[in-house]
Design an enzyme around this catalytic site. Sequence first.
Site, short mmCIF file in Angstrom:
data_model
loop_
_atom_site.label_atom_id
_atom_site.label_comp_id
_atom_site.label_asym_id
_atom_site.label_seq_id
_atom_site.Cartn_x
_atom_site.Cartn_y
_atom_site.Cartn_z
N GLY A 250 -50.45 78.40 -44.21
CA GLY A 250 -51.70 78.81 -44.35
C GLY A 250 -52.31 80.21 -44.76
N GLU A 293 -44.18 77.25 -43.77
CA GLU A 293 -44.47 76.43 -44.82
C GLU A 293 -45.62 77.08 -45.61
OE1 GLU A 293 -46.21 73.23 -42.25
OE2 GLU A 293 -43.89 72.61 -41.49
N GLY A 295 -47.89 77.33 -48.91
CA GLY A 295 -48.21 76.85 -50.09
C GLY A 295 -48.90 77.46 -51.09
N ARG A 296 -50.27 77.79 -50.54
CA ARG A 296 -51.20 78.51 -51.70
C ARG A 296 -50.62 79.83 -51.96
NH1 ARG A 296 -56.68 77.73 -51.21
NH2 ARG A 296 -56.29 76.83 -49.40
N ARG A 332 -61.74 72.80 -56.42
CA ARG A 332 -62.00 73.79 -55.31
C ARG A 332 -63.33 74.40 -55.20
NH1 ARG A 332 -59.96 77.97 -54.57
NH2 ARG A 332 -59.64 77.76 -52.20
N TYR A 336 -64.70 72.99 -51.74
CA TYR A 336 -65.02 74.00 -50.63
C TYR A 336 -65.99 75.40 -51.04
CZ TYR A 336 -60.44 72.00 -50.12
OH TYR A 336 -59.07 71.27 -50.00
N CYS A 362 -70.35 64.04 -64.91
CA CYS A 362 -71.75 63.75 -64.67
C CYS A 362 -71.97 63.92 -62.90
CB CYS A 362 -71.94 62.34 -65.05
SG CYS A 362 -71.84 62.11 -66.74
N GLU A 363 -71.93 65.32 -62.39
CA GLU A 363 -72.33 65.46 -61.01
C GLU A 363 -72.92 66.75 -61.16
OE1 GLU A 363 -71.33 63.85 -58.09
OE2 GLU A 363 -70.10 62.32 -59.22
#
Length: 434
Positions: A250, A293, A295-296, A332, A336, A362-363
């Site tokens: 985290g 742990e 990650g990022r 992302r 977010y 197409c969004e």
Amino acid sequence: MADLRTDVVGARPFVYRKKRLGCGAVGLTELAEEFGTPLYVYSADQIRYRFGLFQAAFAGRAHTICYAVKANSSLAILRLLGEAGAGFDIVSGGELERVRRASKAALKRVVFSGVGKQVWEIDAALKAGILLFNVESEAELSVLAERAEEMGVRARFALRVNPDVFAETHPYISTGLREHKFGIAIGEARAIYKKAKRMKWLDAAGVSVHIGSQIRMVEPFGAALERVLGLVGELRTDGHDIRYVDAGGGLGIDYGASDASDGEGVTAEEQVRRYAAALEGALGGEGARLLLEPGRFLVAQAGALVSRVLVVKKNGAKTFVITDAGMNDLIRPSLYQAHHEIVPVTQGAGEDAVVDVVGPVCESGDFFARDRSMGRVKAGDLLAVLDAGAYGMSLSSNYNTRGRAAEVLVDGDSYGLVRRRESLKEMLGAEILA
Ligand SMILES: *Cc1c(COP(=O)(O)O)cnc(C)c1O
């Protein structure tokens, strides 16, 4: 604009030389020409450097750094981390298979997290002899006991407890509050460990916690761990042999947004030092092996998404820079409201303009940046979306029937394709027309 310092290691790995952006010494223009766009480019040196920061910060204590595979599950990245001595935090049988292929020796350093494990996934992990199951419910613990008995092996487990600690981050990636689906309320854990003691196929070996992602302040990590260690003391009193304390992942990075709440401008080294100090403050003389742990933090800044500008289009007062990368490649910003620095691969002389950088999907939510001031770009130019190494490719999809991007790993002066661009044939191959 992001601080693009010239040293590769210890800062951002993407640097300009003679106005051309490279991953270290390897030019992104050349990579885009050789492999096409959109293209993910990763720096092996940067990943090793960041892993080394963790190793050094916890050198005084028995520890295993279990890289969270979901942040970037590229086999090439798993292999390089496995070779550096990393363990892995997995959340599926698919990720277990990735670890097996990338680094068989690391299977014994795997922790298996996740709120919904299937029987085949539990069986595969038991068979592989992983280090620890992070169990997230009493029901899951019963299934684990059944499967362990069936297979005739004892399952080492930790309950993932929910410490009810608030960590300031985006609500979608905050996990440590009672209202979240993750973990078991810390007040209920002791009773569940007591029940588990009567099951001979279960080995209550640890306690785990993970409070969320992209957390820039280190205090919540210390607070959560303190609560965990309180529980560990009670469990020892109850006769459990607790050998592992898993503090989760985290730790956030600086994406360069001006509204970053804390830790802005702090080096990676300093950030890890602060994080370690917060954990050490809680751990004190605790003798259990510390599992982490991240990650990022290990991979985000090691990666960039390189795309080509298809069109520059004006609609009324707005200017849209439309790139060949879209939200299916990097979700992302859409998911977010995440900020990513976007820089030209070749620096121009033109003055800045305010633009939206968007994809072709197409969004209306398909954007990388809105109302961003950046140097003038034209069709055919290359752009690099920085800090895209985590939750970029691993969250990519085939939405709009777009094949997934190719990936290149740069290692020192050399580089290689580590994933081919997905072909139409591969994309449509599983479908059935009667
Ligand atoms: C996602 C996750 C991680 C990694 O989080 P980062 O923010 O990438 O460090 C670690 N542990 C668990 C249980 C996770 O779900």
